[in-house]
Design an enzyme around this catalytic site. Structure first.
Site, short mmCIF file in Angstrom:
data_model
loop_
_atom_site.label_atom_id
_atom_site.label_comp_id
_atom_site.label_asym_id
_atom_site.label_seq_id
_atom_site.Cartn_x
_atom_site.Cartn_y
_atom_site.Cartn_z
N ASP A 104 47.60 20.76 4.20
CA ASP A 104 46.32 20.29 4.74
C ASP A 104 46.20 20.80 6.18
OD1 ASP A 104 44.01 18.82 5.23
OD2 ASP A 104 44.95 16.86 5.05
N PHE A 153 39.56 14.84 -0.21
CA PHE A 153 40.74 14.07 -0.62
C PHE A 153 40.96 14.19 -2.12
CE2 PHE A 153 43.15 10.32 -1.84
CZ PHE A 153 44.22 10.47 -0.99
N LEU A 154 42.15 14.64 -2.49
CA LEU A 154 42.49 14.89 -3.88
C LEU A 154 43.56 13.93 -4.39
CD1 LEU A 154 42.87 18.79 -3.65
CD2 LEU A 154 40.77 17.44 -3.92
P1 5GP Z 1 49.60 18.24 6.48
O1 5GP Z 1 50.78 18.00 7.37
O2 5GP Z 1 49.50 19.68 6.01
O3 5GP Z 1 48.32 17.78 7.11
O4 5GP Z 1 49.74 17.30 5.24
C1 5GP Z 1 50.64 17.51 4.27
C2 5GP Z 1 50.82 16.30 3.39
O5 5GP Z 1 49.69 15.40 3.41
C3 5GP Z 1 50.96 16.72 1.97
O6 5GP Z 1 52.30 17.00 1.64
C4 5GP Z 1 50.45 15.52 1.21
O7 5GP Z 1 51.50 14.62 1.02
C5 5GP Z 1 49.42 14.93 2.12
N1 5GP Z 1 48.05 15.34 1.73
C6 5GP Z 1 47.27 16.30 2.29
N2 5GP Z 1 46.08 16.39 1.69
C7 5GP Z 1 46.09 15.49 0.70
C8 5GP Z 1 45.12 15.10 -0.31
O8 5GP Z 1 44.01 15.63 -0.44
N3 5GP Z 1 45.51 14.12 -1.16
C9 5GP Z 1 46.72 13.50 -1.08
N4 5GP Z 1 46.98 12.56 -1.97
N5 5GP Z 1 47.66 13.84 -0.16
C10 5GP Z 1 47.32 14.81 0.71
#
Ligand code: 5GP
Ligand code: MG
Length: 176
Positions: A104, A153-154
């Site tokens: 993300d 959000f997924l």
């Molecule tokens: P980042 O550090 O890249 O912002 O976030 C990574 C982590 O956030 C992912 O490993 C996941 O656990 C969580 N995450 C990011 N986007 C989503 C989403 O759309 N849905 C869910 N359930 N978790 C997400």
């Protein structure tokens, strides 16, 4: 449409597409690391389905182990990076491939790569099932990307909403 706790989600990516892209990613990894005895490092909890399906497509010598590291609370990434727990292998000289459910902001992967580099691996790569290109907040190279997704959000296919919804075989997006 599915209901997870108090929210409704609609289908975004079907199982068949996910599996097809996983086969492609496995072939790309084989091309790069097929003779290098890589160590896959899955990031729990979200990665369990991707890791399981990807490993079924890997037909060369490798190891897999899992770590924990989460930056999400509810629907919004906190950006706050938590510690990595559970590395039970010597990474010295190993070709490490981090397995992630979704990238993300990229902050979790950026931080994890830096942490792993301190253990003197031969290389550190990232394979992520899904990637939100429009959310990326740092300079991060992703070696293997399954599916690019919108910055919404997924849930499903390992991804949760407050602990629920990980069990679905397709990926769903929060209904407008
Ligand atoms: P980042 O550090 O890249 O912002 O976030 C990574 C982590 O956030 C992912 O490993 C996941 O656990 C969580 N995450 C990011 N986007 C989503 C989403 O759309 N849905 C869910 N359930 N978790 C997400
Ligand atoms: Mg994750």
């Amino acid at each position: 449409m599915i209901q997870v706790l108090d929210k409704k989600f609609v289908p975004l990516i079907k199982e068949a597409e996910i599996q097809q892209e996983i086969k492609r990613v496995a072939a790309e990894i084989k091309h790069d690391l097929g003779d290098k005895n890589p160590l896959f490092l899955g990031v729990l909890n979200g990665v369990f389905m991707f890791a399981g399906d990807l490993m079924k497509e890997i037909d060369f010598p490798c190891e897999i182990t899992f770590v924990k590291c989460s930056s999400y609370a509810g629907l919004i990434s906190t950006g706050g990076v938590k510690t990595l727990i559970g590395i039970d292998r010597d990474l010295t000289g190993r070709h490490v491939v981090i397995l992630e459910d979704i990238v993300d902001t990229g902050l979790t992967m950026k931080n994890m790569i830096a942490t792993l580099q301190q253990a003197n691996p031969a290389s550190v790569r990232v394979a992520t099932c899904t990637f939100k290109p429009e959310s990326l907040q740092c300079d991060l190279h992703l070696d293997y990307v399954g599916i690019k997704v919108p910055s919404k959000f997924l849930v499903g296919y390992g991804l949760d909403y407050n602990g629920y919804g990980r069990n679905y075989r397709d990926i769903y997006v929060l209904a407008e």
